[in-house]
Design a protein around this motif. Structure first.
Motif, PDB file in Angstrom:
ATOM      1  N   HIS A 112       0.799  -1.181  -0.067  1.00 57.95           N
ATOM      2  CA  HIS A 112      -0.064  -0.111   0.053  1.00 57.95           C
ATOM      3  C   HIS A 112       0.798   1.150  -0.158  1.00 57.95           C
ATOM      4  O   HIS A 112       0.543   2.308  -0.886  1.00 57.95           O
ATOM      5  N   GLY A 115       2.457   1.831  -3.162  1.00 54.01           N
ATOM      6  CA  GLY A 115       1.654   2.361  -4.235  1.00 54.01           C
ATOM      7  C   GLY A 115       1.771   3.843  -3.927  1.00 54.01           C
ATOM      8  O   GLY A 115       1.717   4.796  -4.821  1.00 54.01           O
ATOM      9  N   HIS A 116       1.784   4.505  -2.885  1.00 55.86           N
ATOM     10  CA  HIS A 116       1.409   6.034  -2.416  1.00 55.86           C
ATOM     11  C   HIS A 116       2.799   6.585  -3.032  1.00 55.86           C
ATOM     12  O   HIS A 116       2.794   7.355  -4.022  1.00 55.86           O
ATOM     13  N   ALA A 167      -4.006   3.296  -3.666  1.00 56.24           N
ATOM     14  CA  ALA A 167      -3.025   2.664  -3.020  1.00 56.24           C
ATOM     15  C   ALA A 167      -3.266   1.049  -2.696  1.00 56.24           C
ATOM     16  O   ALA A 167      -2.563  -0.090  -2.732  1.00 56.24           O
TER      17      ALA A 167
END
Length: 250
Positions: A112, A115-116, A167
């Motif tokens: 996650h 992803g950001h 994300a």
């Protein structure tokens, strides 16, 4: 100040136009660059290694471990990304949780935050090259630090802000690539698409998700990819591999 705020609004608008298929394509490119076999055989993704291989090598963003209960008292923050400090921070308690659920929750959290970093922060850097992000601390409240709280919220994901949804999707693509999810279904005797029976759907708007959870538990697909049941159910629904008889998907 006014110029920086306008640039941030411009970035915010452009971020809305990142689509799931673009995220999927980008993640597959990263996986091919790291190890092509991840896209050819259903197996767990070494998220920590990919963080170092891609996010660390290309953007200089490092992985750090801290006690986030001290940094965010009274909140359950699993991880965060600091653009100013160029680091992804994961909660020490989560990293030290050796239970199956804990280890898999940690992998999703790292994915996650990756992803950001990969689909949002890099865009931020490119679009806001006129200002020094590492000097303008007033932008902190505008999304420079992004946190991941609690577990992945599949049922109520529509209530999350779009950077969080993106994300989540990035992490799902990283841990459960479409090609190998489809392989896993077929190799375990299932078709390319699972149709949910009507009695599940009659239970309300969460019925399809509940069916997906039950299907994952029975098929053990989550164990193949070493993710939690909710994450696997989320992935199957987002890929359209589980649908209602009317063709509706989660």
């Amino acid at each position: 100040m006014a110029k920086a705020e306008e640039l941030f609004r411009r970035y915010d608008r452009q971020l809305r136009y990142i689509y799931n298929y673009q995220i999927e394509r980008r993640v597959n490119m990263i996986l091919r660059g790291y190890d092509r076999s991840i896209l050819k055989e259903p197996k767990p993704t070494p998220v920590d290694e990919i963080l170092e291989f891609h996010i660390g090598k290309n953007y200089g963003i490092k992985l750090d471990i801290q006690n986030l209960k001290e940094i965010f008292p009274g909140e359950e923050v699993l991880g965060y990304l600091s653009i100013h400090e160029k680091k992804i921070v994961i909660d020490r308690g989560l990293m030290e949780d050796t239970s199956t659920v804990g280890r898999r929750r940690c992998s999703f959290t790292m994915g996650h935050e990756a992803g950001h970093a990969d689909i949002q922060v890099v865009l931020f850097w490119r679009k806001l090259s006129e200002i020094d992000l590492f000097e303008d601390s007033h932008l902190d409240e505008g999304g420079i630090i992004m946190t991941r709280k609690h577990s992945i919220d599949v049922v109520n994901e529509d209530y999350l802000e779009y950077p969080e949804r993106q994300a989540n999707y990035y992490a799902a693509c990283l841990l459960m690539p479409r090609p190998t999810v489809e392989m896993a279904l077929e190799s375990n005797g299932y078709g390319k698409q699972i149709i949910a029976p009507g009695e599940y759907i009659e239970n309300g708007e969460d019925g399809l998700f509940m069916f997906a959870m039950d299907f994952v538990r029975k098929s053990y697909l989550h164990d193949i990819f070493e993710v939690n049941v909710s994450a696997m159910a989320y992935r199957l629904l987002k890929l359209g591999l589980i649908k209602t008889e009317e063709g509706k998907r989660g």
